[in-house]
Design a protein around this motif. Structure first.
Motif, short mmCIF file in Angstrom:
data_model
loop_
_atom_site.label_atom_id
_atom_site.label_comp_id
_atom_site.label_asym_id
_atom_site.label_seq_id
_atom_site.Cartn_x
_atom_site.Cartn_y
_atom_site.Cartn_z
N GLY A 26 0.82 -1.21 0.00
CA GLY A 26 0.00 0.00 0.00
C GLY A 26 0.85 1.25 0.00
N TYR A 27 1.93 1.21 0.75
CA TYR A 27 2.87 2.33 0.80
C TYR A 27 3.48 2.60 -0.58
N CYS A 28 3.88 1.54 -1.26
CA CYS A 28 4.46 1.69 -2.60
C CYS A 28 3.44 2.21 -3.60
N THR A 29 2.24 1.63 -3.57
CA THR A 29 1.20 2.04 -4.51
C THR A 29 0.85 3.52 -4.33
N GLY A 30 0.75 3.93 -3.07
CA GLY A 30 0.46 5.33 -2.79
C GLY A 30 1.53 6.27 -3.30
N ASN A 31 2.79 5.89 -3.10
CA ASN A 31 3.89 6.73 -3.57
C ASN A 31 3.92 6.81 -5.09
N MET A 32 3.60 5.68 -5.76
CA MET A 32 3.54 5.71 -7.22
C MET A 32 2.44 6.66 -7.70
N CYS A 33 1.28 6.56 -7.08
CA CYS A 33 0.17 7.46 -7.47
C CYS A 33 0.54 8.91 -7.18
N GLY A 34 1.18 9.14 -6.04
CA GLY A 34 1.55 10.51 -5.67
C GLY A 34 2.49 11.15 -6.66
N SER A 35 3.42 10.35 -7.19
CA SER A 35 4.37 10.91 -8.16
C SER A 35 3.71 11.17 -9.51
N GLN A 36 2.60 10.48 -9.80
CA GLN A 36 1.95 10.62 -11.10
C GLN A 36 0.86 11.70 -11.12
N ILE A 37 0.25 11.99 -9.96
CA ILE A 37 -0.80 13.01 -9.97
C ILE A 37 -0.21 14.42 -10.04
N PHE A 38 1.10 14.55 -9.79
CA PHE A 38 1.77 15.83 -10.00
C PHE A 38 2.33 15.81 -11.42
N LYS A 39 1.60 16.37 -12.36
CA LYS A 39 1.98 16.31 -13.78
C LYS A 39 2.75 17.56 -14.18
N SER A 40 3.68 17.36 -15.10
CA SER A 40 4.49 18.49 -15.56
C SER A 40 3.65 19.56 -16.22
N THR A 41 2.51 19.17 -16.80
CA THR A 41 1.63 20.15 -17.45
C THR A 41 0.94 21.06 -16.44
N ASP A 42 0.93 20.66 -15.15
CA ASP A 42 0.29 21.48 -14.10
C ASP A 42 1.27 22.43 -13.43
N ALA A 43 2.54 22.39 -13.83
CA ALA A 43 3.55 23.27 -13.23
C ALA A 43 3.20 24.73 -13.52
N PRO A 44 3.54 25.67 -12.64
CA PRO A 44 4.32 25.46 -11.42
C PRO A 44 3.46 25.24 -10.17
N LYS A 45 2.12 25.35 -10.29
CA LYS A 45 1.28 25.29 -9.09
C LYS A 45 0.89 23.88 -8.68
N TYR A 46 0.75 22.98 -9.63
CA TYR A 46 0.38 21.58 -9.36
C TYR A 46 -0.91 21.47 -8.56
N VAL A 47 -1.91 22.29 -8.91
CA VAL A 47 -3.15 22.34 -8.13
C VAL A 47 -3.89 20.99 -8.10
N PRO A 48 -4.07 20.29 -9.24
CA PRO A 48 -4.78 19.00 -9.17
C PRO A 48 -4.12 18.00 -8.23
N GLY A 49 -2.79 17.92 -8.26
CA GLY A 49 -2.09 16.99 -7.39
C GLY A 49 -2.25 17.35 -5.92
N ILE A 50 -2.20 18.63 -5.62
CA ILE A 50 -2.33 19.08 -4.23
C ILE A 50 -3.74 18.81 -3.70
N ILE A 51 -4.76 19.04 -4.53
CA ILE A 51 -6.14 18.75 -4.11
C ILE A 51 -6.32 17.25 -3.89
N GLY A 52 -5.71 16.42 -4.75
CA GLY A 52 -5.76 14.98 -4.56
C GLY A 52 -5.18 14.56 -3.22
N CYS A 53 -4.11 15.23 -2.79
CA CYS A 53 -3.52 14.92 -1.48
C CYS A 53 -4.47 15.29 -0.35
N CYS A 54 -5.20 16.39 -0.49
CA CYS A 54 -6.18 16.79 0.52
C CYS A 54 -7.26 15.72 0.70
N ILE A 55 -7.74 15.19 -0.41
CA ILE A 55 -8.76 14.14 -0.37
C ILE A 55 -8.24 12.92 0.38
#
Length: 574
Positions: free
Chosen positions: A484-513
């Motif tokens: 579970g730890y590995c799967t979560g880290n993999m998802c975490g690295s993928q929800i921060f997309k380079s196209t969302d730089a520099p704010k990475y808002v979608p990835g940050i909101i995903g972390c809040c959820i």
């Protein structure tokens, strides 16, 4: 073997105390073999009954026997708990702390630095120098956790069956070599292969260290001792950041030096050196050479109160019924879910933390020079300095929580729940506050609030040795938790997309959820354990046993490698 022979001639009690450290099936054989080692008087007649042999042992003479009753060996193992004073236990505990905790702190700190240094290297030009484009940088983290996940169960099985200290040391030397080789990488192909190998070698370190803590310390000490080495996640990070800062200054005098490569050379060499040191010092009580035989026996006796046996209990047999029991235990799934939900933000911060910090706008007004490399270097060095207060705060929080969990019973899950609230607010603030020169410190403050989130992950790990007697069940739960730890880290690295730089808002909101869901999981987890303890306390009122008899039975069941479901006297740590 010669030592055992000598012990037999000294008396039955000493001999059986040594045999108590071994699995019962091995003890019978060694008992017979040991009697043939030392010279002894010729017997006029063969004594075949155990009573005669017992009499001979009490007279200081070891005779050839065919069997030692199993119950007699078990009785010796359980009775020796009263042969040591609290002062002797405290003296031994201080020695264990002195030898074990600094080394584990150093090892864990190096592992975390090796794993997260990719983000620091990225700010010093790794992506440009190796030609990374699009999501290739994110895949370097994803492939790390992918191989970590795939080899998690096999590595945990090796830890159960083989010498734990030697296994961890060899794995550590292996990942040190890989980190060293990263400094020679030229392109994405080189990096992704090396990161995959790094994930393979690092997969057993965290679960292995949790099992090491469980084999040395009592349940009331698990959280405080585990938090000591886990504090290296930030504590060693401060030291590493300052060293990497120094290495980064190379680019001031040599703009084309590619400082990130020198960071890799340094970290890889350090990891190999510490791995070699671990070959001698790291292990369980039965493995390490820095304890004498009596201290090893005392160390194993001390942890019998955990009701899960000693460090060799259940290591020789894989019990499939305990696997089936895991699959019917809701706590098995709650542990994995908590690890996943906590690790999604962890994966994002591990991979993009330094880059997100840079996006707050600190370095825009720092310098204005024509050299692109020098400008990047100064910006990167500033980011490193701004992470140090965050790391120092994390260490202080770990110290306070460690002291609190040691002195106050059953607060681990409460602390875990509370630890999800500040990062929820922090991530939300990073997503919603606009980035300007006036708000950069406010956004940095929001980033600062994410510090406590690792407590909900690390404290959950300490519940594995505390709440799971039964070696196979513990191995299964540990493996599933770290998957579970590995799967979560993999998802975490993928929800921060380079196209969302520099704010990475979608990835940050995903972390809040994830933090919100994790809070609910922790509430359900604690409620379930509280209800189980209440049911057992109610059943205890009518069992007709004294407290001493219950404690004795609980220890005996633990030495038989019985699970929490099988041991009615076991109580869960909350």
């Amino acid at each position: 073997m010669r030592m055992l022979g000598t012990q037999f001639n000294k008396g039955r009690s000493s001999a059986l105390r040594l045999l108590a450290l071994l699995p019962s099936e091995s003890a019978f054989t060694i008992y017979i073999m040991a009697t043939t080692i030392e010279e002894r008087p010729q017997l006029s007649e063969k004594r075949s009954s155990y009573d005669d042999d017992k009499k001979g042992l009490e007279e200081g003479i070891a005779y050839e026997v065919t069997e030692v009753p199993h119950d007699d060996l078990e009785k010796e193992k359980l009775d020796i708990n009263t042969q040591y004073t609290p002062e002797e236990y405290n003296r031994l505990k201080r020695k264990i702390d002195k030898y074990l905790l600094p080394l584990m702190w150093l090892c864990y700190g190096i592992q975390q630095t090796d794993k997260t240094a990719l983000g620091t290297m990225a700010t010093f030009g790794l992506r440009a120098d190796t030609g990374l484009v699009g999501q290739q940088y994110s895949w370097l983290t994803t492939v790390f956790y992918l191989t970590y996940m795939c080899f998690e169960f096999p590595s945990n099985l090796i830890l159960q069956r083989w010498r734990m200290g030697k296994t961890l040391s060899i794995y550590m030397i292996g990942w040190g070599i890989v980190v060293l080789c990263i400094g020679f990488a030229k392109d994405f192909k080189h990096l992704i292969v090396l990161r995959a190998l790094q994930g393979f070698f690092e997969c057993c370190i965290s679960p292995g260290f949790i099992l090491v803590i469980g084999s040395w310390y009592t349940r009331s000490e698990h959280a405080s001792r585990a938090l000591v080495f886990q504090s290296a996640n930030a504590g060693f990070g401060v030291i590493a950041d300052l060293i990497l800062y120094g290495i980064g200054t190379i680019e001031f005098s040599r703009p084309n030096a590619e400082a990130w490569r020198y960071m890799s050379y340094f970290l890889g060499s350090l990891t190999i050196a510490v791995g070699i040191l671990c070959l001698y010092f790291l292990g369980t009580p039965s493995e390490v050479p820095w304890l004498n035989p009596e201290e090893k026996l005392m160390a194993n006796t001390r942890i019998l109160e955990n009701h899960s046996g000693h460090d060799r209990t259940g290591t020789t047999t894989w019990k499939w019924y305990q696997v089936r029991e895991c699959l019917t235990d809701p706590c098995f799934y709650l542990s994995g879910a908590n690890a996943f939900l906590s690790s999604v933000p962890n994966g994002g911060l591990t991979t993009f933390g330094s880059i997100i910090n840079t996006s707050f706008g600190f370095s825009k007004s720092l310098v204005s020079v024509s050299s692109r490399n020098l400008n990047v270097s100064l910006a990167s060095l500033e980011v490193i300095l701004y992470t140090i207060p965050r790391s120092v705060t994390s260490v202080l929080i770990f110290i306070c929580v460690g002291l609190a969990t040691h002195r106050i019973k059953n607060i681990r899950l409460i602390v875990m729940g509370l630890a999800t609230l500040p990062p929820f607010v922090g991530f939300l603030g990073m997503a919603l506050i606009e980035t300007t020169d006036k708000t950069k410190w406010t956004k940095w403050g929001m980033y600062f609030m994410t510090v406590p989130f690792v407590l909900s992950l690390f404290l959950a790990w300490t519940l594995i040795p505390s709440n799971l007697p039964g070696r196979t069940k513990r191995t299964m739960t540990s493996s599933f938790t770290f998957i579970g730890y590995c799967t979560g880290n993999m998802c975490g690295s993928q929800i921060f997309k380079s196209t969302d730089a520099p704010k990475y808002v979608p990835g940050i909101i995903g972390c809040c959820i994830c933090f919100g869901l994790e809070f609910l999981v922790i509430i359900i987890w604690r409620t379930l354990l509280v209800l189980r303890n209440r049911r057992r306390n109610k059943a205890m009122e009518n069992d007709g046993l004294t407290d001493e008899e219950r404690e004795r039975q609980a220890k005996e069941y633990g030495e038989r490698d019985m699970t929490d479901f099988e041991n009615p006297h076991f109580r869960y740590t909350l």
